[in-house]
Design a protein around this motif. Structure first.
Motif, PDB file in Angstrom:
ATOM      1  N   GLY A   1      -1.090   1.626   4.853  1.00 51.95           N
ATOM      2  CA  GLY A   1      -0.185   1.646   3.764  1.00 51.95           C
ATOM      3  C   GLY A   1       0.534   0.241   4.177  1.00 51.95           C
ATOM      4  O   GLY A   1       0.704  -0.445   2.988  1.00 51.95           O
ATOM      5  N   LEU A   2       0.340  -0.223   5.006  1.00 50.22           N
ATOM      6  CA  LEU A   2       1.026  -1.839   5.083  1.00 50.22           C
ATOM      7  C   LEU A   2      -0.003  -2.819   4.266  1.00 50.22           C
ATOM      8  O   LEU A   2       0.573  -3.762   3.910  1.00 50.22           O
ATOM      9  N   PHE A   3      -1.307  -2.775   4.507  1.00 52.32           N
ATOM     10  CA  PHE A   3      -2.252  -3.167   3.702  1.00 52.32           C
ATOM     11  C   PHE A   3      -2.013  -3.384   2.302  1.00 52.32           C
ATOM     12  O   PHE A   3      -1.929  -4.406   1.413  1.00 52.32           O
ATOM     13  N   PHE A   4      -1.857  -1.991   1.866  1.00 50.40           N
ATOM     14  CA  PHE A   4      -1.574  -1.738   0.654  1.00 50.40           C
ATOM     15  C   PHE A   4      -0.181  -2.592   0.111  1.00 50.40           C
ATOM     16  O   PHE A   4      -0.073  -3.319  -1.101  1.00 50.40           O
ATOM     17  N   GLU A   5       0.607  -2.638   0.813  1.00 52.36           N
ATOM     18  CA  GLU A   5       2.145  -3.272   0.445  1.00 52.36           C
ATOM     19  C   GLU A   5       1.809  -4.816   0.407  1.00 52.36           C
ATOM     20  O   GLU A   5       2.343  -5.286  -0.373  1.00 52.36           O
ATOM     21  N   VAL A   6       1.146  -5.205   1.565  1.00 54.16           N
ATOM     22  CA  VAL A   6       1.157  -6.562   1.469  1.00 54.16           C
ATOM     23  C   VAL A   6       0.301  -7.322   0.318  1.00 54.16           C
ATOM     24  O   VAL A   6       0.650  -8.291  -0.285  1.00 54.16           O
ATOM     25  N   VAL A   7      -0.874  -6.543   0.069  1.00 50.05           N
ATOM     26  CA  VAL A   7      -1.648  -6.916  -0.875  1.00 50.05           C
ATOM     27  C   VAL A   7      -0.832  -7.096  -2.435  1.00 50.05           C
ATOM     28  O   VAL A   7      -1.108  -7.746  -3.260  1.00 50.05           O
ATOM     29  N   PHE A   8      -0.387  -6.065  -2.490  1.00 49.62           N
ATOM     30  CA  PHE A   8       0.626  -5.757  -3.915  1.00 49.62           C
ATOM     31  C   PHE A   8       1.569  -6.758  -3.840  1.00 49.62           C
ATOM     32  O   PHE A   8       1.694  -7.494  -5.014  1.00 49.62           O
ATOM     33  N   ALA A   9       2.424  -6.827  -2.707  1.00 49.34           N
ATOM     34  CA  ALA A   9       3.253  -8.034  -2.799  1.00 49.34           C
ATOM     35  C   ALA A   9       2.790  -9.488  -3.092  1.00 49.34           C
ATOM     36  O   ALA A   9       3.482 -10.122  -3.922  1.00 49.34           O
ATOM     37  N   ILE A  10       1.728  -9.671  -2.429  1.00 55.99           N
ATOM     38  CA  ILE A  10       1.255 -11.157  -2.660  1.00 55.99           C
ATOM     39  C   ILE A  10       0.618 -11.232  -4.198  1.00 55.99           C
ATOM     40  O   ILE A  10       1.028 -12.290  -4.887  1.00 55.99           O
ATOM     41  N   ALA A  11       0.167  -9.955  -4.661  1.00 56.06           N
ATOM     42  CA  ALA A  11      -0.272 -10.294  -6.016  1.00 56.06           C
ATOM     43  C   ALA A  11       0.583 -10.294  -6.890  1.00 56.06           C
ATOM     44  O   ALA A  11       0.545 -10.994  -8.129  1.00 56.06           O
ATOM     45  N   ASN A  12       1.946  -9.501  -6.596  1.00 57.12           N
ATOM     46  CA  ASN A  12       2.868  -9.249  -7.780  1.00 57.12           C
ATOM     47  C   ASN A  12       3.489 -10.613  -7.725  1.00 57.12           C
ATOM     48  O   ASN A  12       4.468 -11.002  -8.967  1.00 57.12           O
ATOM     49  N   ARG A  13       3.693 -11.422  -6.979  1.00 59.04           N
ATOM     50  CA  ARG A  13       4.421 -12.962  -6.802  1.00 59.04           C
ATOM     51  C   ARG A  13       3.625 -13.557  -7.938  1.00 59.04           C
ATOM     52  O   ARG A  13       4.106 -14.786  -8.160  1.00 59.04           O
ATOM     53  N   HIS A  14       2.271 -13.495  -8.296  1.00 58.56           N
ATOM     54  CA  HIS A  14       1.680 -14.411  -8.978  1.00 58.56           C
ATOM     55  C   HIS A  14       1.087 -13.851 -10.256  1.00 58.56           C
ATOM     56  O   HIS A  14       0.443 -14.544 -11.081  1.00 58.56           O
ATOM     57  N   VAL A  15       1.858 -12.815 -11.030  1.00 58.01           N
ATOM     58  CA  VAL A  15       1.499 -12.076 -12.028  1.00 58.01           C
ATOM     59  C   VAL A  15       2.743 -11.784 -12.748  1.00 58.01           C
ATOM     60  O   VAL A  15       4.011 -11.986 -11.997  1.00 58.01           O
ATOM     61  N   SER A  16       2.726 -11.543 -13.930  1.00 59.89           N
ATOM     62  CA  SER A  16       3.925 -11.415 -14.801  1.00 59.89           C
ATOM     63  C   SER A  16       4.397  -9.935 -14.832  1.00 59.89           C
ATOM     64  O   SER A  16       5.272  -9.423 -15.191  1.00 59.89           O
ATOM     65  N   ASN A  17       3.605  -8.919 -14.451  1.00 60.48           N
ATOM     66  CA  ASN A  17       3.661  -7.542 -14.475  1.00 60.48           C
ATOM     67  C   ASN A  17       3.154  -6.845 -13.270  1.00 60.48           C
ATOM     68  O   ASN A  17       2.075  -6.919 -13.048  1.00 60.48           O
ATOM     69  N   PRO A  18       4.153  -5.803 -12.808  1.00 60.47           N
ATOM     70  CA  PRO A  18       3.449  -5.039 -11.662  1.00 60.47           C
ATOM     71  C   PRO A  18       2.234  -4.376 -11.946  1.00 60.47           C
ATOM     72  O   PRO A  18       1.562  -3.818 -10.995  1.00 60.47           O
ATOM     73  N   ALA A  19       1.980  -4.148 -13.299  1.00 60.98           N
ATOM     74  CA  ALA A  19       0.776  -3.392 -13.536  1.00 60.98           C
ATOM     75  C   ALA A  19      -0.516  -4.264 -13.048  1.00 60.98           C
ATOM     76  O   ALA A  19      -1.558  -3.844 -12.680  1.00 60.98           O
TER      77      ALA A  19
END
Length: 919
Positions: free
Chosen positions: A16-34
Motif C-alpha cells: 500500500g505504501l509503495f502504491f501511494e508513493v509511486v502514485f504521488a510522485i507520478a501525479n506531481r509530474h502529470v496533468s491528470n491523476p489518470a
C-alpha cells in the motif's frame, strides 16, 4: 492498533505504501491523476514481472511433473483402495521426491495477486484525489463510470471491458491446459467482475490496465525468442523516452532529470551486455554454489531494525511528550510498533519473496545488493543528515533540509567506497561480512530497547498530565465582577495588525475599546526566550534568567507562569488557566504546577474540539494516522542516498497521496489541511461554547494560550476559513498586496508571508466573534482583555546584517521576529486607538494588574511589577536571538550561547538596533 492491524500492516502495508508513493510522485509530474494511474500500473507490473515470470516457470515445472506422475497416480487410484491406496501413493511420492504440498506451486501467481489486489483496492477506492476528476468519457474517476445508458438503466463499461480482456488473456495463457485449470481462471475473472463492478472508475481503470499488460505479456511469451524481443524493446523504449526528457519535456529539476536519464540509460544495459557477449566473448558468471542466505537475511534484518525500531524510537525518545496527544491519547510506542510491522513486511517478507523466487545467481546478486544497502543505510543515518535541523511532531523540518549538489556528490562517493569494500569482503570473507551485520543487528536492537524503555518512563511521568487533560474546558466570567482575560497568541505578528483591520472593517467594530501598541518587541525571537517575561514580567527577561544561574530554566518558566495566577488568586479572584506555555518545560503542559493555588482551574484545550462544518473531526484528524505512516517514511529518508532524499521527503509530505497536511501549489492555491492549525483554531471557534456567564460579583482571571497564529496554513478567501481545497486566485492580484489606513502597502511574496497573514486574520476574526458574544451577554465592558504574543515571525522585511561572534560568519537578523502583538482593552473603553509608545511584551503583567492589585510584586522575587515606561532610566531593551528553541535541548540553568541585541525607542528605525555580541 489491534493485532489485526499489525498483521495487515505486515502483509499489505508495504504494498500500500509503495502504491501511494509511486502514485504521488507520478501525479506531481502529470496533468491528470489518470495518467498517474497509468504510470502506477506500469511501475507495478514491471516490478512484479520477475516474480510472475519465476512463478510461471515454477507452475510450468509443477505442471510437467504432475503430468509425468499422472499415469502412475491414476493406476494406483484405480488398483488400490482405502489405506492401501494411501500407503502406495505416499510411497510413490517419496520415491519421486514429490510432496502433495508441491501442488501449491501451481497457485503461486494467484497467491501473489491477492495481496497486490487488496493493496490496490484499499488505496484507489479511498483516494480523495480522484474525486470529481474527469478522464476522457469518464466523468468522475472517484465513482463508477456509468458509461452505458439503456433508457433509464445505467451500466458500468470499464468492469465489463476489464473482464473481457482478462478472459482473452487467460485463453491465450491457458492454451493446452486441462479444463479444470481453465474453469478456475474464468471463474476468477467472473469474481473480479462482480467484486469490482460498483467500484470507483479509477480502481477499475487500474485493474484494466493490469489486464492489458497481462495480455501483452502472454502474447509476448508466445513469441519465438521473447528475451531478444524484450532486450530490443527495452532499448527502443529507453531511447524514445530519453529524447523526450532531454529535448521535449525535461524534468522539473536537474536532480530529477539526472535520476530519470540514468534510469533510462540503464534500459540499454540488457542489449549492450548481450551484444558484448555475442561479438566479443564477454561473459558474466556468478557462482551459485556459495550459500547466500545468511548474508541476505542479516542484511534484511539490519534494515528492518534500523528503519522500524532504532530511528523511530530515537526520534520519540528525544521528545516523548511531543508525540503524546493528551486529548485523543495514543501511546507513542504504537508508532514504533507500526514502523516495525511495515519494516518487517518490507524487508523480511516481500524482499524474501523476491529473493526466493530468484534464480541461484540472482540470489547472489540480491544478497550482495542488500548488504551494500544495509551498510550504506547505517552509515547514512549515523553520519549524514545531522545538519538538517529540528522538526515538529509530524516529522516536518522547520526549514527545508539543505541537500545541495556537493552534499549529494560527497554522499555518493562514500556509498561507492562502501560498495567497493563490501564487494571485496563479499568475495573473500563472506562469513565475516554476515557476522559483522549480525553484530550490528544486536547492537541496534539494544539501542532501540533502551530508547523504548526511556519512552515508557516518559509516558508514566506524563500519565498524571494525560489524565488531567480529560476535563472539559470551561471559562467562567461574571456580569457584576471584574474579569481579566490574558490571551497569549503564539507568534501573532504585530506588523500585520493594521493591514488586517483595514481589510476587514468588521474587525474594527469588534475590537472597539482596544488600544494597539505597534511599537512593542518581544525579548526573545522564540517561545523559550519570549514567553517567560510575557507571563512574569522583567524578572524573567532572558538576561535576568541567565543571571539567576542556580535555578533551572524549567523552574524559572514555571515561576513566570505562576506569577499572575498567584497574584489574582491571593486577591480573591477565581482563576482559570488553559494550555500554559511550556509548563514543566514539556510539550504537554504540566498543569500540576498550579495545584497549590487556591480557586484555580486548569485545562488543556488544544485538540479538544471538532469542526465538522469544515470537515475536521477527531476521526478525520490525521495526526496519528500520518505519523504511523511517516515514521517509516522518515526512516527511509534518513537511510537512502542523498540524491533520493528530496524525492522521499517531498517537502515533509513524504509522498502521501491524500490530505496528510496542506500542500501549497501556488501562493493562492493549496489542498489538504494543517492538523496543528485545526486543533488550535477549533478552540477559538468554540470559545462562546465553553464560556459560562454568571450573574455573580466574583472577580475572575483567565490566562489562556493558543497556537492558531503559530501553525501556517492557506485559508479560503474572503472568509479566511479552512478548506481542503483552496483556490484564492480570483481574489488576489499579482503581487498579493494589502494596505493599511495610511496607504502603506504590504506585499506578500512568499508562502510563509501569505500563510501567516491568513492565520492571523482567522485568529482575529474568531476572537472578534467571541467579543461580540461577550457584548451580547453584558460582560464585555467589565472585562479587561489583553492579547499578546511571545514573538513575531521573520518576514524578511526589515533585516540587519552583523558578524556573529558565535559562528564567526556574516549573519542577518530579521527584526520582525521580535515585533510581537500587544492589544489591550480596559474596562468600559469604547474606541479603537493606537499608541506608539515603545514597550515590550514583558509589560503584560503590569497591564493585567494595573489599578486592580495595589503595588503588585512578583511573589517569587519580591520585585515590583512595572511597565517599561515606568522604569527609570529608560535603557535599551536587551533581547536574545537563538536558533536553539527546543526546550528539550536548551534546558540548562542558562540559555545556551546565543547572539544578543538591543533596541530602543522606535523598532522600525533599524539604526536603533545594536548587536551586543554573543554569550
Amino acid at each position: 492498533m489491534s493485532i489485526g492491524d499489525i498483521i495487515y500492516t505486515f502483509f499489505i502495508g508495504p504494498l500500500g505504501l509503495f502504491f501511494e508513493v509511486v502514485f504521488a510522485i507520478a501525479n506531481r509530474h502529470v496533468s491528470n491523476p489518470a495518467y498517474a494511474i497509468i504510470l502506477l500500473s506500469l511501475a507495478m507490473n514491471f516490478l512484479v514481472l520477475p516474480l510472475y515470470r519465476r512463478a510461471d516457470a515454477l507452475q510450468a515445472e509443477e505442471r510437467d511433473r504432475e503430468n509425468a506422475l499422472a499415469p502412475w497416480v491414476r493406476h494406483i487410484k484405480k488398483t488400490f483402495k482405502g489405506d492401501e491406496r494411501f500407503m502406495m501413493l505416499q510411497a510413490f511420492y517419496r520415491e519421486n521426491n514429490y510432496k502433495p504440498t508441491d501442488s501449491l506451486k501451481g497457485s503461486i501467481s494467484l497467491l501473489l495477486e491477492i495481496p497486490f489486489f487488496i493493496a490496490a483496492y484499499h488505496f484507489l477506492s479511498n483516494l480523495q484525489t480522484l474525486r470529481g476528476v474527469a478522464f476522457g468519457p469518464i466523468a468522475d474517476l472517484g465513482a463508477p463510470d456509468a458509461l452505458i445508458h439503456l433508457g433509464s438503466v445505467t451500466l458500468n463499461l470499464l468492469p465489463i471491458l476489464m473482464t473481457l480482456i482478462n478472459v482473452i488473456s487467460a485463453a491465450i495463457y491457458m492454451k493446452g491446459f486441462p479444463l479444470k485449470s481453465k474453469v478456475q481462471m474464468y471463474g476468477i475473472a467472473a469474481i473480479f467482475l462482480v467484486f469490482l463492478y460498483k467500484s470507483p472508475a479509477g480502481l477499475v481503470f487500474y485493474w484494466t490496465l493490469n489486464n492489458i499488460f497481462s495480455l501483452i505479456k502472454n502474447i509476448f511469451y508466445k513469441l519465438k525468442n521473447p528475451a531478444r524481443v524484450l532486450r530490443y524493446l527495452a532499448s527502443a523504449t529507453g531511447a524514445v523516452l530519453l529524447i523526450i526528457v532531454l529535448f521535449i519535456h525535461p524534468m522539473s529539476t536537474m536532480r530529477v532529470q539526472i535520476i530519470v536519464v540514468t534510469a533510462l540509460l540503464l534500459l540499454q544495459l540488457p542489449l549492450l551486455i548481450h551484444l558484448m557477449q555475442k561479438h566479443q566473448g564477454f561473459n558474466i558468471t556468478i557462482s551459485s554454489s556459495v550459500k547466500s542466505d545468511p548474508l541476505f537475511y542479516c542484511s534484511c534484518l539490519l534494515l528492518m531494525i534500523l528503519t522500524g525500531l532504532l530511528i523511530p524510537s530515537a526520534v520519540i525518545s528525544a521528545s516523548t511528550a511531543e508525540f503524546i496527544d493528551v486529548v485523543n491519547y495514543t501511546s507513542p510506542l504504537w508508532y514504533i510498533v507500526h514502523s516495525a510491522a511495515i519494516a518487517a513486511g518490507t524487508f523480511i517478507l516481500w524482499f524474501t519473496i523476491f529473493y526466493k523466487l530468484a534464480s541461484k545467481p540472482g540470489r547472489q546478486i540480491f544478497s550482495l545488493f542488500m548488504a551494500i544497502a544495509a551498510v550504506s543505510g547505517l552509515v547514512d543515518y549515523m553520519f549524514f543528515g545531522k545538519s538538517f535541523g529540528d522538526f515538529n511532531s509530524d516529522l516536518v523540518y522547520f526549514a527545508l533540509p539543505a541537500i545541495g549538489f556537493k552534499y549529494m556528490l560527497f554522499n555518493l562517493a562514500v556509498i561507492c567506497v562502501i560498495a567497493i569494500t563490501v564487494i571485496v569482503v563479499w568475495k573473500y570473507r563472506r562469513n565475516l561480512l554476515s557476522f559483522a551485520l549480525a553484530v550490528f543487528c544486536i547492537a541496534i536492537v539494544v539501542m532501540s530497547g533502551i530508547n523504548c524503555i526511556g519512552i515508557n518512563q516518559a509516558i508514566k511521568a506524563n500519565q498524571k498530565i494525560i489524565n488531567a487533560a480529560s476535563a472539559a474546558p470551561q471559562i467562567a466570567l461574571n456580569k457584576d465582577g471584574k474579569n481579566v482575560v490574558l490571551l497569549m497568541m503564539d507568534r501573532q505578528i504585530g506588523y500585520y495588525v493594521p493591514y488586517l483591520l483595514n481589510e476587514n472593517p468588521e474587525l474594527k467594530k469588534q475590537f472597539a475599546g482596544f488600544t494597539f501598541y505597534p511599537n512593542t518587541v518581544s525579548l526573545g525571537n522564540a517561545t523559550n526566550g519570549g514567553s517567560p517575561s510575557l507571563y512574569g514580567g522583567y524578572d524573567y527577561a532572558p538576561e535576568e534568567m541567565n543571571r539567576r544561574d542556580k535555578m533551572s530554566l524549567c523552574d524559572k518558566q514555571n515561576e513566570a507562569l505562576r506569577v499572575l495566577p498567584s497574584l489574582f488568586s491571593n486577591a480573591g479572584y477565581d482563576v482559570t488557566i488553559s494550555d500554559p506555555t511550556y509548563a514543566g518545560y514539556s510539550w504537554i503542559p504540566d498543569l500540576s504546577i498550579f495545584d497549590d493555588i487556591p480557586n484555580c482551574n486548569t485545562y488543556i484545550t488544544n485538540g479538544a474540539f471538532e469542526l465538522p462544518e469544515y470537515g475536521y473531526t477527531r476521526a478525520s484528524s490525521n495526526a496519528v494516522t500520518s505519523r504511523k505512516r511517516n515514521f517509516f517514511c522518515y526512516s527511509l529518508f534518513r537511510v537512502v542516498p542523498a540524491f533520493l532524499q528530496p524525492t522521499l521527503y517531498n517537502n515533509g509530505v513524504y509522498n502521501m497521496a491524500g490530505d496528510a497536511s496542506q500542500v501549497m501549489t501556488s501562493l493562492t492555491e493549496a489542498h489538504g489541511m494543517n492538523d496543528g492549525f485545526m486543533r488550535s483554531y477549533s478552540v477559538l471557534c468554540n470559545l462562546p461554547n465553553i464560556t459560562t456567564i454568571k450573574n455573580g460579583s466574583t472577580n475572575t482571571f483567565l490566562m489562556m494560550s493558543n497556537d492558531t497564529t503559530h501553525e501556517p496554513m492557506l485559508l479560503s478567501e474572503p472568509s479566511y476559513t479552512p478548506s481542503k481545497e483552496v483556490d484564492n486566485s480570483s481574489y488576489e492580484d499579482d503581487p498579493i498586496t494589502r494596505v493599511d489606513d495610511n496607504g502603506s502597502s504590504l506585499k506578500l511574496e512568499t508562502e510563509m508571508q501569505v500563510m501567516h497573514y491568513h492565520i492571523n486574520m482567522a485568529a482575529m476574526a474568531r476572537l472578534g466573534e467571541w467579543f461580540d458574544y461577550l457584548r451580547e451577554n453584558d460582560v464585555f465592558d467589565n472585562t479587561r482583555i489583553i492579547i499578546v504574543s511571545d514573538h513575531g515571525q521573520s518576514l524578511f522585511k526589515d533585516v540587519i546584517s552583523y558578524t556573529s561572534e558565535l559562528t564567526g560568519k556574516e549573519e542577518v537578523l530579521d527584526t520582525k521576529a521580535y515585533n510581537c502583538t500587544l492589544l489591550v482593552k480596559d474596562f468600559n473603553s469604547k474606541d479603537f486607538t493606537i499608541d506608539n509608545t515603545f514597550g515590550t511584551n514583558a509589560d503584560t503583567p503590569a497591564y493585567a494588574t494595573e489599578n486592580l492589585i495595589s503595588e503588585p510584586r512578583n511573589p517569587n522575587t519580591g520585585n515590583l511589577i512595572t511597565r517599561y515606561t515606568n522604569q527609570m532610566p529608560h535603557k535599551p531593551v536587551t533581547m536574545i536571538f537563538t536558533n536553539e528553541y527546543d526546550i528539550y535541548t536548551n534546558n540548562g540553568n542558562k540559555f545556551l550561547p546565543a547572539d544578543w541585541f538591543s533596541v530602543h525607542d522606535d523598532i522600525d528605525n533599524l539604526s536603533n538596533w545594536q548587536y551586543l555580541g554573543s554569550k
